[in-house]
Design an enzyme around this catalytic site. Structure first.
Site, mmCIF file in Angstrom:
data_model
loop_
_atom_site.group_PDB
_atom_site.id
_atom_site.type_symbol
_atom_site.label_atom_id
_atom_site.label_comp_id
_atom_site.label_asym_id
_atom_site.label_seq_id
_atom_site.Cartn_x
_atom_site.Cartn_y
_atom_site.Cartn_z
ATOM 1 N N ASP A 121 -6.791 -22.312 30.516
ATOM 2 C CA ASP A 121 -6.515 -22.920 29.206
ATOM 3 C C ASP A 121 -5.306 -23.848 29.306
ATOM 4 O O ASP A 121 -4.158 -23.406 29.273
ATOM 5 C CB ASP A 121 -6.248 -21.799 28.174
ATOM 6 C CG ASP A 121 -6.032 -22.352 26.771
ATOM 7 O OD1 ASP A 121 -6.276 -23.560 26.557
ATOM 8 O OD2 ASP A 121 -5.637 -21.559 25.882
ATOM 9 N N ASP A 146 -6.150 -26.423 21.277
ATOM 10 C CA ASP A 146 -5.642 -25.238 21.990
ATOM 11 C C ASP A 146 -6.113 -23.934 21.327
ATOM 12 O O ASP A 146 -5.985 -22.867 21.912
ATOM 13 C CB ASP A 146 -4.105 -25.298 22.042
ATOM 14 C CG ASP A 146 -3.516 -24.348 23.074
ATOM 15 O OD1 ASP A 146 -4.305 -23.794 23.878
ATOM 16 O OD2 ASP A 146 -2.293 -24.167 23.072
ATOM 17 N N GLU A 186 -8.963 -22.675 21.162
ATOM 18 C CA GLU A 186 -10.340 -22.803 21.677
ATOM 19 C C GLU A 186 -11.070 -21.473 21.766
ATOM 20 O O GLU A 186 -12.293 -21.431 21.713
ATOM 21 C CB GLU A 186 -10.315 -23.483 23.060
ATOM 22 C CG GLU A 186 -10.027 -22.559 24.256
ATOM 23 C CD GLU A 186 -8.657 -21.892 24.232
ATOM 24 O OE1 GLU A 186 -7.760 -22.400 23.543
ATOM 25 O OE2 GLU A 186 -8.485 -20.864 24.911
ATOM 26 N N LYS A 196 -13.711 -13.155 25.551
ATOM 27 C CA LYS A 196 -13.294 -14.557 25.757
ATOM 28 C C LYS A 196 -13.159 -14.844 27.251
ATOM 29 O O LYS A 196 -12.387 -14.194 27.956
ATOM 30 C CB LYS A 196 -11.952 -14.796 25.044
ATOM 31 C CG LYS A 196 -11.310 -16.153 25.346
ATOM 32 C CD LYS A 196 -10.025 -16.387 24.544
ATOM 33 C CE LYS A 196 -9.294 -17.651 24.977
ATOM 34 N NZ LYS A 196 -8.030 -17.884 24.246
ATOM 35 N N ASP A 229 -6.664 -16.239 30.800
ATOM 36 C CA ASP A 229 -7.300 -16.421 29.491
ATOM 37 C C ASP A 229 -8.769 -15.982 29.475
ATOM 38 O O ASP A 229 -9.442 -16.113 28.461
ATOM 39 C CB ASP A 229 -7.156 -17.888 29.051
ATOM 40 C CG ASP A 229 -6.986 -18.028 27.553
ATOM 41 O OD1 ASP A 229 -6.644 -17.019 26.899
ATOM 42 O OD2 ASP A 229 -7.212 -19.134 27.033
ATOM 43 N N LYS A 276 -0.711 -27.825 26.355
ATOM 44 C CA LYS A 276 0.386 -26.859 26.376
ATOM 45 C C LYS A 276 1.559 -27.413 27.191
ATOM 46 O O LYS A 276 1.335 -28.215 28.102
ATOM 47 C CB LYS A 276 -0.087 -25.564 27.060
ATOM 48 C CG LYS A 276 -1.041 -24.715 26.258
ATOM 49 C CD LYS A 276 -1.433 -23.465 27.047
ATOM 50 C CE LYS A 276 -2.410 -22.594 26.285
ATOM 51 N NZ LYS A 276 -1.875 -22.023 25.039
ATOM 52 N N ARG A 327 -11.282 -18.949 19.725
ATOM 53 C CA ARG A 327 -12.042 -18.608 18.515
ATOM 54 C C ARG A 327 -13.309 -19.445 18.396
ATOM 55 O O ARG A 327 -14.295 -19.015 17.814
ATOM 56 C CB ARG A 327 -11.122 -18.743 17.286
ATOM 57 C CG ARG A 327 -10.618 -20.121 17.033
ATOM 58 C CD ARG A 327 -9.411 -20.138 16.100
ATOM 59 N NE ARG A 327 -8.169 -19.781 16.789
ATOM 60 C CZ ARG A 327 -6.971 -19.738 16.196
ATOM 61 N NH1 ARG A 327 -6.855 -19.989 14.901
ATOM 62 N NH2 ARG A 327 -5.902 -19.414 16.894
HETATM 63 N N1 BES Z 1 -4.939 -18.581 25.213
HETATM 64 C C1 BES Z 1 -4.095 -18.870 24.128
HETATM 65 C C2 BES Z 1 -3.360 -17.643 23.598
HETATM 66 C C3 BES Z 1 -2.361 -17.007 24.516
HETATM 67 C C4 BES Z 1 -1.028 -17.312 24.395
HETATM 68 C C5 BES Z 1 -2.757 -16.077 25.424
HETATM 69 C C6 BES Z 1 -0.112 -16.695 25.201
HETATM 70 C C7 BES Z 1 -1.839 -15.471 26.254
HETATM 71 C C8 BES Z 1 -0.509 -15.767 26.136
HETATM 72 C C9 BES Z 1 -4.878 -19.472 22.979
HETATM 73 O O1 BES Z 1 -6.016 -20.184 23.315
HETATM 74 C C10 BES Z 1 -3.946 -20.399 22.274
HETATM 75 O O2 BES Z 1 -3.557 -21.343 22.880
HETATM 76 N N2 BES Z 1 -3.626 -20.109 21.037
HETATM 77 C C11 BES Z 1 -2.706 -20.884 20.286
HETATM 78 C C12 BES Z 1 -3.241 -21.032 18.887
HETATM 79 C C13 BES Z 1 -2.536 -22.083 18.076
HETATM 80 C C14 BES Z 1 -2.885 -23.449 18.602
HETATM 81 C C15 BES Z 1 -2.961 -21.947 16.642
HETATM 82 C C16 BES Z 1 -1.369 -20.161 20.268
HETATM 83 O O3 BES Z 1 -1.353 -18.938 20.200
HETATM 84 O O4 BES Z 1 -0.350 -20.828 20.372
HETATM 85 ZN ZN ZN Z 2 -6.874 -19.615 25.157
HETATM 86 ZN ZN ZN Z 3 -5.562 -22.231 23.807
#
Ligand code: BES
Ligand code: ZN
Ligand code: ZN
Length: 499
Positions: free
Chosen positions: A272, A349, A351, A267, A290, A279, A353
């Site tokens: 992000d 968010d 993204e 990834k 990220d 966020k 996947r």
């Molecule tokens: N990049 C984030 C995941 C992340 C969170 C990485 C904390 C490092 C530290 C990812 O893209 C994300 O935002 N995931 C969301 C998914 C949710 C919207 C289902 C998450 O984990 O909150």
């Molecule tokens: Zn992310």
């Molecule tokens: Zn994200």
């Protein structure tokens, strides 16, 4: 950093500081459980024994004490470093203990550092861990500090193994390649979002590929449109920075002995913000990491190019910036992935996947027989496993075991996570084939379930490194910031691959 192995008598070793491991006196063999420590103790007037017996030096992990101008040694200083309990001390601890000694000396700008190791059965493993630990500990993400830098990098690290074999040189050479590649990954991750855009990452990967003799292809936005990578393009839509997909190829010489073609997918979200599902601003600055999965894959390829395993390896890094611009995708948008499946984007968010779905599909098109992806995919994996273990998800028991074994051998902590069909019930969309998010619960698993839909029947492992790719605080043996996790495991997997 220059790396050397010395197998001569310990008293003849010339260096600015010689690190010597001493243990908790209550553990088997006592403080001087190692022969080499006993020898140094004898030569230098038994002060190590005195310090340990008197309790001034407890031997607990990472404790350090420096003695200047020790008698009986050519080394200018001896650094006593705690190894904890002698019976719990493995290569895993040695990597960190050697690192702690290096960071103590680096902070004092001491240029030539030795570490005394034991000859015999475990010597190769020890040299490997010591060299890796030293190079990783020396890394400091201070490239933008113009003043007040803490210490100077170590110039030379000597693994001292009195009576050791000449073959240890080769072990040290390989360890150096791997650890420097892990630091290459860390240097990419440490760059802020304004400097490490998708195009900048592509440029760095191209430069690395040229240096290492890898084939490198960069797919641009037009090519992605032609191919139909709708999920990746949807994420990129909100940013002024165009997306890229890096494809780096390593091929073994001559007739490939194995039909295995390993695809490493990472990834590469260079920043992000969350997109329209934005966020909170607190801690958002951390989201420059990220792209740590993509950087880990690039670091692994750098080492693979030099270590030349017997299998074909292709790396794919989709890179985008996830921004809430005027052209950004909205919650509710439906995109068509490269696989033909449609996705309802319920949360912009989620993204990672989306871009990985297209990259995994493309990897299969390029002929990959096995897939391993690394991604800072979910906050939920941090809730599940904290900052200690990488979450390992797979659709194939054999490949999962291979990856877990590679991780163990490489000294990286990883833990298997479930992927039962029941979790799929959360992935139902009223208007498309699949939504990009499930409910609140088991978020790391539903994210992995989503990816599994695109890996399909190809053996695949997903490493969720969101909790392990970044250190919020420095450790005795490692700087605060990017950890470079997964590089050593991916390299080990490719190099020791058995069909
Ligand atoms: N990049 C984030 C995941 C992340 C969170 C990485 C904390 C490092 C530290 C990812 O893209 C994300 O935002 N995931 C969301 C998914 C949710 C919207 C289902 C998450 O984990 O909150
Ligand atoms: Zn992310
Ligand atoms: Zn994200």
């Amino acid at each position: 950093m220059n790396i050397r192995v010395e197998t001569g008598a310990i008293e003849q070793i010339e260096c600015d500081a010689l690190a010597v491991v001493a243990f908790d006196k209550e553990s088997p063999g006592g403080s001087l459980a190692w022969e080499v420590t006993k020898t140094v103790n004898g030569l230098a007037g038994k002060w190590i024994e005195e310090l340990c017996q008197g309790g001034e030096f407890s031997g607990k992990l990472f404790e350090t004490t420096i003695l200047y101008r020790p008698a009986g040694l050519k080394a200018k200083r001896v650094v006593l470093v705690g190894g904890g309990k002698s019976d719990k001390f493995t290569a895993f601890e040695l990597r960190k203990v050697g690192g702690a000694a290096v960071r103590t000396l680096r902070s004092k700008s001491i240029p030539v550092v030795g570490l005394a190791l034991e000859a015999g059965a475990g010597a190769a493993e020890q040299v490997m861990a010591a060299v890796e630990g030293a190079i990783l500990a020396d890394y400091e993400p201070d490239q933008y500090k113009t003043e007040n830098k803490k210490g100077k990098p170590i110039e030379t690290f000597v693994a001292v193994v009195p009576g050791g074999e000449a073959a240890l040189e080769e072990v040290a050479r390989r360890a150096q390649i791997i650890a420097e590649s892990q630091n290459f990954t860390r240097s990419l991750v440490s760059e802020p979002g304004n400097r490490m855009t998708p195009s900048a990452l592509a440029e760095r990967s191209r430069q690395m590929a040229v240096e290492q003799g890898l084939e490198c292809e960069i797919l641009d936005q037009d090519r992605m449109k032609q191919l139909g990578m709708g999920a990746l393009l949807g994420v990129a839509a909100g940013s002024a920075e165009p997306p890229v997909m890096m494809v780096l190829r390593y091929r073994p010489e001559g007739e490939a002995a194995s039909g295995t073609h390993l695809g490493l997918v990472g990834k590469g979200v260079t920043f992000d913000t969350g997109g329209i599902s934005i966020k909170p601003s607190e801690n958002m600055e951390k989201m420059k990491y990220d792209m740590a999965g993509g950087a880990a894959v690039l670091g692994a390829m750098r080492a693979i190019a030099q270590l030349r395993p017997a299998i074909a390896v292709t790396a794919l890094v989709p890179a985008v910036e996830n921004m809430p611009g005027g052209r950004a995708q909205r919650p509710g948008d439906i995109v068509t992935t490269l696989s033909g499946k449609t996705v309802e984007v319920l949360n912009t968010d989620a993204e990672g996947r989306l871009i990985l779905a297209d990259a995994l599909t493309y990897a299969k098109r390029l002929g990959c027989t096995h897939l391993v992806n690394a991604a800072t995919l979910t906050g939920a994996i941090v809730i599940a496993l904290g900052h200690v273990n990488v979450g390992v998800f797979s659709n194939d028991d054999t490949l999962r075991e291979k990856v877990l074994a590679a991780a163990k051998a490489a000294g990286e902590k990883m833990w298997p996570m479930p992927l039962d069909d029941e979790y799929k019930e959360q992935l139902k969309s009223a208007f498309a084939d699949i939504p990009n998010v499930g409910s609140r619960w088991g978020g790391a698993i539903t994210a992995a379930m989503f990816l599994k839909e695109f890996a399909n029947s190809t053996p695949w492992v997903h490493l969720d490194i969101a909790g392990t790719a970044w250190l919020d605080d420095s450790k005795a043996f490692l700087a605060k910031g990017p950890s470079g996790v997964a590089v050593r495991t991916l390299v080990n997997l490719a190099v020791n691959w058995k069909d």
